[in-house]
Design an enzyme around this catalytic site. Sequence first.
Site, PDB file in Angstrom:
ATOM      1  N   LYS A  54      -7.979  43.505  70.783  1.00 27.36           N
ATOM      2  CA  LYS A  54      -8.075  42.934  69.434  1.00 27.36           C
ATOM      3  C   LYS A  54      -8.338  41.432  69.520  1.00 27.36           C
ATOM      4  O   LYS A  54      -9.132  40.880  68.765  1.00 27.36           O
ATOM      5  CB  LYS A  54      -6.789  43.236  68.642  1.00 27.36           C
ATOM      6  N   GLN A  98       1.657  45.666  66.035  1.00 28.74           N
ATOM      7  CA  GLN A  98       1.186  46.749  66.913  1.00 28.74           C
ATOM      8  C   GLN A  98       2.208  47.888  66.966  1.00 28.74           C
ATOM      9  O   GLN A  98       3.392  47.658  67.180  1.00 28.74           O
ATOM     10  CB  GLN A  98       0.941  46.184  68.331  1.00 28.74           C
ATOM     11  N   ASP A 121      -4.117  46.298  58.519  1.00 29.04           N
ATOM     12  CA  ASP A 121      -4.057  47.713  58.904  1.00 29.04           C
ATOM     13  C   ASP A 121      -4.078  48.609  57.660  1.00 29.04           C
ATOM     14  O   ASP A 121      -4.261  49.822  57.765  1.00 29.04           O
ATOM     15  CB  ASP A 121      -2.752  47.998  59.682  1.00 29.04           C
TER      16      ASP A 121
END
Length: 288
Positions: A54, A98, A121
């Site tokens: 990422k 995460q 997200d």
Amino acid sequence: MGAQILDGKEVAKKVRAQVRREAKIFTEQTGQTPCLAVIIVGEDPASQIYVKNKKLACEKCGFLSREYALPETTTQQELIDLIRTLNSDAQVNGILVQQPLPKHMNVSQINEVIDPDKDVDAFHPVNTGKIMIGNAQLLPCTPAGILEMLDAYEIPIEGRECVVVGRSNLVGKPVAMLMLSRNATVTLCHSRTRDLAEITRRADILIVAIGRARMITADMIKPGAVVVDVGVNRTEAGIFGDVDFVPASEKASYITPVPGGVGRMTIAMLMRNTLAAAKIQAQKNKKE
Ligand code: NDP
């Protein structure tokens, strides 16, 4: 004749290039560089690789990135405090925690603490709700990546029979909603579905997100179907999708490989969301 491969690597590259171009214009107009903050708790090796990828993607798009690596022993409250600090940090446009998180943490509560405008997200209930209503600005990365890939290959969606196998909040449910919003006729299957093969054989577009290596066999696929395999199953023999790729590609018209398919799209869409989040915040700041 074999199926045409839906090449996630190629499409992701194009998405990143487009995001980079748009980010440059955004920076010229606002003086701001999009910035993604990634929080990782503990030392899960797979998560560490995802976080590294990422960060690399941010560099490729010309974004800033910040990494917060917290020890496994971090408490829920400490993580919440960090997220709240980042929520009010004007330099940070996107916040990503995460997953998986350590077992002592409550993931839903964490998802709800992130400012919905920085929720790259798109796991916050406000953003998942907007997907239901059909006015979302931030889309969950894997489902959005699937649609982006279908569009890149000009695969028609409207009016077609779409079967999704798997109903997780992460993939199955949101991708079903997105396909519905594009006027597909959608069937959502799960572990209690009866006669799964009979249903999957109806699919013009079959999207599989189960997490079981090679579970979808060629006899479960309609000749000429488009097959999207989300599964990533690490076995001693290597990484496999949920679809039995070689025989399935003899039956399908298009198919995603694993790796090199959907997974590549997920990070590219995260970059698109980070830029979208930066734009949402810039717009709000202008109004204030
Ligand atoms: P979950 O474990 O959260 O969900 C799995 C789903 O599959 C559930 O809805 C479950 O049904 C269903 N299922 C399980 N067994 C069967 C069965 N025998 N028949 C029909 N349905 C079944 O997984 P995720 O959605 O999070 O992930 C799915 C896969 O996708 C995993 O391999 C994961 O690693 C991968 N993944 C890949 C990503 C990428 O970027 N490429 C991103 C996210 C995930 P029920 O609800 O009834 O239990």
